[in-house]
Write a protein that holds these residues in place. Structure first.
Motif, PDB file in Angstrom:
ATOM      1  N   ILE A  79       1.032  -1.239   0.035  1.00 54.91           N
ATOM      2  CA  ILE A  79      -0.189   0.246   0.027  1.00 54.91           C
ATOM      3  C   ILE A  79       0.810   1.128   0.139  1.00 54.91           C
ATOM      4  N   ALA A  80       1.758   1.235   0.870  1.00 54.68           N
ATOM      5  CA  ALA A  80       3.031   2.051   1.038  1.00 54.68           C
ATOM      6  C   ALA A  80       3.562   2.546  -0.665  1.00 54.68           C
ATOM      7  N   LEU A  81       3.984   1.332  -0.922  1.00 52.70           N
ATOM      8  CA  LEU A  81       4.743   1.473  -2.320  1.00 52.70           C
ATOM      9  C   LEU A  81       3.630   1.852  -3.466  1.00 52.70           C
ATOM     10  N   ASN A  82       2.237   1.778  -3.497  1.00 50.25           N
ATOM     11  CA  ASN A  82       1.539   2.080  -4.446  1.00 50.25           C
ATOM     12  C   ASN A  82       1.198   3.438  -4.558  1.00 50.25           C
ATOM     13  N   ILE A  83       1.499   4.138  -3.317  1.00 48.01           N
ATOM     14  CA  ILE A  83       1.666   5.639  -3.537  1.00 48.01           C
ATOM     15  C   ILE A  83       2.277   6.156  -4.579  1.00 48.01           C
ATOM     16  N   ILE A  84       3.406   5.291  -4.852  1.00 49.14           N
ATOM     17  CA  ILE A  84       4.183   6.008  -5.682  1.00 49.14           C
ATOM     18  C   ILE A  84       3.571   6.026  -7.191  1.00 49.14           C
ATOM     19  N   SER A  89       0.980   8.889 -11.638  1.00 54.30           N
ATOM     20  CA  SER A  89      -0.142   9.224 -12.563  1.00 54.30           C
ATOM     21  C   SER A  89      -0.834  10.560 -12.516  1.00 54.30           C
ATOM     22  N   LEU A  90      -0.683  11.171 -11.089  1.00 51.31           N
ATOM     23  CA  LEU A  90      -1.156  12.521 -10.847  1.00 51.31           C
ATOM     24  C   LEU A  90      -0.308  13.428 -11.766  1.00 51.31           C
ATOM     25  N   PHE A  91       0.986  13.046 -11.689  1.00 49.79           N
ATOM     26  CA  PHE A  91       2.134  13.937 -12.503  1.00 49.79           C
ATOM     27  C   PHE A  91       1.678  13.868 -14.184  1.00 49.79           C
ATOM     28  N   PHE A  92       1.349  12.864 -14.641  1.00 49.09           N
ATOM     29  CA  PHE A  92       1.069  12.492 -15.873  1.00 49.09           C
ATOM     30  C   PHE A  92      -0.404  13.494 -16.279  1.00 49.09           C
ATOM     31  N   ILE A  93      -1.233  13.284 -15.441  1.00 50.36           N
ATOM     32  CA  ILE A  93      -2.535  14.002 -15.564  1.00 50.36           C
ATOM     33  C   ILE A  93      -2.318  15.448 -15.730  1.00 50.36           C
ATOM     34  N   THR A  94      -1.354  15.927 -14.906  1.00 47.90           N
ATOM     35  CA  THR A  94      -1.194  17.557 -14.890  1.00 47.90           C
ATOM     36  C   THR A  94      -0.239  17.962 -15.980  1.00 47.90           C
ATOM     37  N   LEU A  95       0.340  17.047 -17.097  1.00 51.74           N
ATOM     38  CA  LEU A  95       1.155  17.256 -18.049  1.00 51.74           C
ATOM     39  C   LEU A  95       0.117  17.085 -19.344  1.00 51.74           C
ATOM     40  N   SER A  96      -0.907  16.327 -19.049  1.00 48.66           N
ATOM     41  CA  SER A  96      -1.603  16.139 -20.139  1.00 48.66           C
ATOM     42  C   SER A  96      -3.082  17.032 -20.605  1.00 48.66           C
ATOM     43  N   TYR A  97      -3.185  17.589 -21.409  1.00 45.62           N
ATOM     44  CA  TYR A  97      -4.308  18.273 -21.681  1.00 45.62           C
ATOM     45  C   TYR A  97      -5.354  17.539 -22.582  1.00 45.62           C
ATOM     46  N   GLN A  98      -5.042  16.613 -23.048  1.00 36.69           N
ATOM     47  CA  GLN A  98      -5.777  15.720 -23.689  1.00 36.69           C
ATOM     48  C   GLN A  98      -6.929  14.957 -22.807  1.00 36.69           C
ATOM     49  N   THR A  99      -8.371  14.845 -23.154  1.00 35.06           N
ATOM     50  CA  THR A  99      -9.427  14.302 -22.203  1.00 35.06           C
ATOM     51  C   THR A  99      -9.200  12.620 -22.248  1.00 35.06           C
ATOM     52  N   PHE A 100      -8.727  12.420 -23.526  1.00 38.16           N
ATOM     53  CA  PHE A 100      -8.745  10.880 -23.413  1.00 38.16           C
ATOM     54  C   PHE A 100      -7.608  10.331 -22.911  1.00 38.16           C
ATOM     55  N   LYS A 101      -6.212  11.199 -23.010  1.00 36.55           N
ATOM     56  CA  LYS A 101      -5.201  10.889 -22.326  1.00 36.55           C
ATOM     57  C   LYS A 101      -5.202  10.743 -20.597  1.00 36.55           C
ATOM     58  N   VAL A 102      -6.153  11.799 -20.222  1.00 33.30           N
ATOM     59  CA  VAL A 102      -6.164  12.152 -18.913  1.00 33.30           C
ATOM     60  C   VAL A 102      -6.938  11.011 -18.256  1.00 33.30           C
ATOM     61  N   SER A 103      -7.956  10.405 -18.903  1.00 35.66           N
ATOM     62  CA  SER A 103      -8.986   9.261 -18.531  1.00 35.66           C
ATOM     63  C   SER A 103      -8.215   7.979 -18.408  1.00 35.66           C
ATOM     64  N   ILE A 104      -7.099   8.032 -19.401  1.00 35.14           N
ATOM     65  CA  ILE A 104      -6.288   6.842 -19.437  1.00 35.14           C
ATOM     66  C   ILE A 104      -5.585   6.493 -18.009  1.00 35.14           C
ATOM     67  N   TRP A 105      -5.069   7.875 -17.360  1.00 34.88           N
ATOM     68  CA  TRP A 105      -4.648   7.934 -15.832  1.00 34.88           C
ATOM     69  C   TRP A 105      -5.412   7.925 -15.049  1.00 34.88           C
ATOM     70  N   LEU A 106      -6.394   8.759 -15.270  1.00 40.96           N
ATOM     71  CA  LEU A 106      -7.095   8.939 -14.060  1.00 40.96           C
ATOM     72  C   LEU A 106      -8.246   8.016 -13.380  1.00 40.96           C
ATOM     73  N   ILE A 107      -8.821   7.036 -14.574  1.00 42.98           N
ATOM     74  CA  ILE A 107      -9.690   6.103 -13.799  1.00 42.98           C
ATOM     75  C   ILE A 107      -9.045   5.087 -12.982  1.00 42.98           C
ATOM     76  N   PRO A 108      -7.593   4.511 -13.526  1.00 42.89           N
ATOM     77  CA  PRO A 108      -7.168   3.526 -13.024  1.00 42.89           C
ATOM     78  C   PRO A 108      -6.620   4.064 -11.533  1.00 42.89           C
ATOM     79  N   MET A 109      -6.126   5.474 -11.604  1.00 42.90           N
ATOM     80  CA  MET A 109      -5.742   5.948 -10.224  1.00 42.90           C
ATOM     81  C   MET A 109      -6.893   6.163  -9.242  1.00 42.90           C
TER      82      MET A 109
END
Length: 242
Positions: A79-84, A89-109
């Motif tokens: 659980i502690a390691l899964n924080i990484i 994922s949050l890092f990639f979400i903040t860098l991506s402005y495309q809705t599709f790409k954001v959803s790829i990272w956001l939903i699993p996160m």
């Protein structure tokens, strides 16, 4: 929220995460998980699945075992390691402005966060139901009788386990163990208010558990060592790749 609902939700959440992992592998290749972050996430899913399987068995049998103890401690680590991966994922979400790409990272996160929350709740339910794990310190056993006050007893078998530690128990040749106060089988749903600890029987049980604990402790040492080595290697890989 009951354990049954928690267990079902966890199965759905973990299965969804595994399907997402498989989908990513199919689309982008094995390289997507053959990295420190991917390995942490995938190994965590397997550990969590095994843990809730044994925890569900514990609830069904109304008792816990050393496998559950070891798995819960390993689950803490993952659980502690899964924080990484979540932070990643949050890092990639903040860098991506495309809705599709954001959803790829956001939903699993989000599913991952829900899963971790449910696992933590499972730890709480386990402790509330069974009490603390048995611990051996200086050849003395910490036997958690306090947890009995918070348990519910639905079957005769569960109630008789309590009666075995009570001085008010007696034996009827026709029906077996009964309460000496009522001369009948116990019917309490929550902890019996007339419970009086039989110290001799209690000590006998304590000695048995201590002996079993000493035998299982040797096996546990190997499990802890292997887990520690795996965790250290993962951390080293993360540091080297950063």
């Amino acid at each position: 929220m009951t354990w049954k609902n928690t267990f079902t939700t966890l199965i759905v959440a973990l299965s969804t995460l595994i399907l997402i992992q498989i989908g990513i592998i199919v689309q982008y290749g094995l390289g997507t998980i053959l990295n420190p972050f991917g390995l942490i996430g995938f190994a965590g899913l397997i550990i969590f699945f095994i843990y809730i399987y044994f925890l569900n068995k514990a609830f069904e049998q109304n008792k816990q075992n050393n496998n559950l103890k070891n798995l819960e401690y390993v689950s803490y680590v993952f659980i502690a390691l899964n924080i990484i991966p979540i932070v990643r994922s949050l890092f990639f979400i903040t860098l991506s402005y495309q809705t599709f790409k954001v959803s790829i990272w956001l939903i699993p996160m989000l599913i991952n966060i829900i899963t971790i929350g449910l696992l933590i709740y499972s730890f709480i339910l386990r402790k509330k139901t069974f009490g603390r794990f048995l611990k051996i310190k200086n050849d003395e056993l910490v036997y958690d009788l306090e947890s009995l006050k918070h348990k519910s007893f639905e079957t005769d078998k569960q109630r008789l386990e309590v009666c075995k530690l009570c001085t008010n128990r007696t034996f009827d040749k026709n029906v077996g163990m009964v309460c000496s106060l009522t001369l009948a089988k116990p019917t309490f749903k929550s902890m019996c208010t007339d419970f009086n600890l039989d110290t001799k029987e209690y000590q006998k049980r304590v000695n048995e558990v201590i002996e079993n604990g000493k035998n299982s402790k040797k096996k546990s040492v190997w499990a802890y060592n292997v887990t520690a080595i795996i965790v250290i290697r993962i951390i080293i890989k993360i540091i080297q790749s950063s």
